[in-house]
Scaffold this active site. Structure first.
Site, PDB file in Angstrom:
ATOM      1  NE  ARG A 276      86.795  78.206 100.778  1.00  0.00           N
ATOM      2  CZ  ARG A 276      86.131  79.266 101.261  1.00  0.00           C
ATOM      3  NH1 ARG A 276      86.795  80.376 101.559  1.00  0.00           N
ATOM      4  NH2 ARG A 276      84.836  79.216 101.459  1.00  0.00           N
TER       5      ARG A 276
ATOM      6  CD  GLU B 203      91.272  77.431 106.242  1.00  0.00           C
ATOM      7  OE1 GLU B 203      90.133  77.531 106.753  1.00  0.00           O
ATOM      8  OE2 GLU B 203      91.668  78.161 105.335  1.00  0.00           O
TER       9      GLU B 203
ATOM     10  CG  HIS C 215      88.980  81.014 106.642  1.00  0.00           C
ATOM     11  ND1 HIS C 215      88.930  79.867 105.883  1.00  0.00           N
ATOM     12  CD2 HIS C 215      88.188  81.896 105.992  1.00  0.00           C
ATOM     13  CE1 HIS C 215      88.151  80.044 104.833  1.00  0.00           C
ATOM     14  NE2 HIS C 215      87.687  81.277 104.869  1.00  0.00           N
TER      15      HIS C 215
HETATM   16  C1  GLV Z   1      84.605  82.512 103.605  1.00  0.00           C
HETATM   17  O1  GLV Z   1      85.669  82.073 103.313  1.00  0.00           O
HETATM   18  C2  GLV Z   1      83.425  82.338 102.809  1.00  0.00           C
HETATM   19  O2  GLV Z   1      83.466  81.599 101.818  1.00  0.00           O
HETATM   20  O3  GLV Z   1      82.396  82.931 103.164  1.00  0.00           O
END
Ligand code: GLV
Length: 336
Positions: A241, A270, A289
């Site tokens: 994260r 984000e 991401h």
């Molecule tokens: C992606 O970042 C997730 O948490 O699945």
């Protein structure tokens, strides 16, 4: 929810019909049609009469939304992380929260390793160099990077994804260090991993890869002090994260070449702002991401999110419930 046909579900983004069809058979399903997340007012309005929400990590499910949703009994998050949901409030209201662990582990680890290799060998920078017409000769000093084989990989967090990255590192002949709140002795022996304190990991690793959930403890886990412990040749990889790293400090360290490079799939904000200073640096790779974004894994995640939700609609404890401590209260609150 005993009368399943009356259950109302709001799904915050279009998902493959192979995943959603089973849900549509037992509930009234409304799907937000936009490519971008539903705006907060839409989310609030849709949640108002929903028994269940199927959410993505881009949907902030906060106390206000839960307060506006008196029938809400389950939030099925199509992600392994659930920091987009106010867990305390969900548990206080006996709303079950579910996630999609396991299914994305190897795909995410593959991507973390792809970032590691790309940053080490400057793949993205080299592609830019070629496209910009700068390739004039084979040069003995051009685009030199770091070797991955025989290097030291430091994993911050040895959960499911961390362990898979460790295995990939061992496959590349790397020395693998890890730090975690919990020691995993069996895995240490089986895969030849060494447990060390965070400071030692940062000081000795050529590649530091983050695999921690975002919590109050891991917020800015890597900041000025931690970056200053890293080698000037080190590379930081973040597929966890964004807020696990202090992005301003990272920018300074990259700009001043106090660490060699970074590769991040996640950002404090984000999507990343167009004027984010990190975007102006050559020695960072930034992806949007996508670590779990393989065709098979995203379908698997969608199906898992639906299975979790279906179980809850049937009054069963979903297979991947992250706040099991509220199950008893949740059962008591079920209608019928
Ligand atoms: C992606 O970042 C997730 O948490 O699945």
């Amino acid at each position: 929810m005993a009368e399943m046909r009356e259950a109302k579900v709001f799904v915050t983004r279009e998902l493959p019909s192979a995943a959603l069809d089973p849900l549509a058979e037992v509930a009234t399903v409304r799907v937000w049609p936009g490519e971008l997340p539903p705006p907060p007012d839409v989310l609030l309005a849709e949640a108002a009469d929903a028994d269940a929400l199927l959410t993505l990590l881009t949907d902030r499910i906060d106390a206000a939304i839960m307060a506006a949703a008196p029938r809400l009994r389950v939030i099925s998050n199509m992600a392994v992380g659930h920091d987009n949901i106010d867990m305390q409030e969900a548990s206080r209201r006996a709303i079950l929260v579910t996630n999609t662990p396991g299914i994305l582990t190897e795909t995410t680890a593959d991507f973390a390793f792809a970032l590691l290799l790309a940053a080490a060998r400057r793949v993205v920078e080299a592609d830019r160099y070629t496209r910009q017409g700068r390739w004039q000769t084979w040069g003995p000093q051009i685009l030199l990077g770091q070797d991955v084989h025989d290097a030291t990989l430091g994993l911050v967090g040895l959960g499911r994804v961390g362990l898979e990255v460790a295995k990939r590192g061992r496959g590349f002949g790397m020395r693998v260090l890890y730090h975690d709140a919990i020691r995993r002795l069996k895995e240490e022996r089986r895969y030849g991993l060494a447990y060390v304190e965070l400071e030692q990991l940062l000081a000795e690793s050529d590649f530091v890869s983050l695999h921690v959930p975002l919590t109050a403890e891991t917020h800015h886990l890597i900041g000025e002090r931690e970056l200053s412990l890293m080698k000037p040749t080190a590379v930081l990889i973040n597929t966890a994260r964004g807020a696990a790293v202090d992005q301003r400090a990272l920018w300074r360290f990259l700009k001043e070449r106090r660490i060699a490079a970074a590769a991040i799939d996640v950002s404090e904000q984000e999507p990343i702002a167009p004027d984010e200073p990190l975007l102006a640096l050559e020695n960072i790779i930034i992806t949007p991401h996508i670590a779990s974004a393989s065709v098979a894994t995203r379908l698997g995640m969608a199906k898992m999110a639906v299975d979790n939700l279906l179980a809850a609609l049937r009054g069963q404890v979903p297979p991947h419930c992250v706040n099991r401590e509220v199950v008893r209260r949740w059962r008591r609150a079920l209608p019928g």
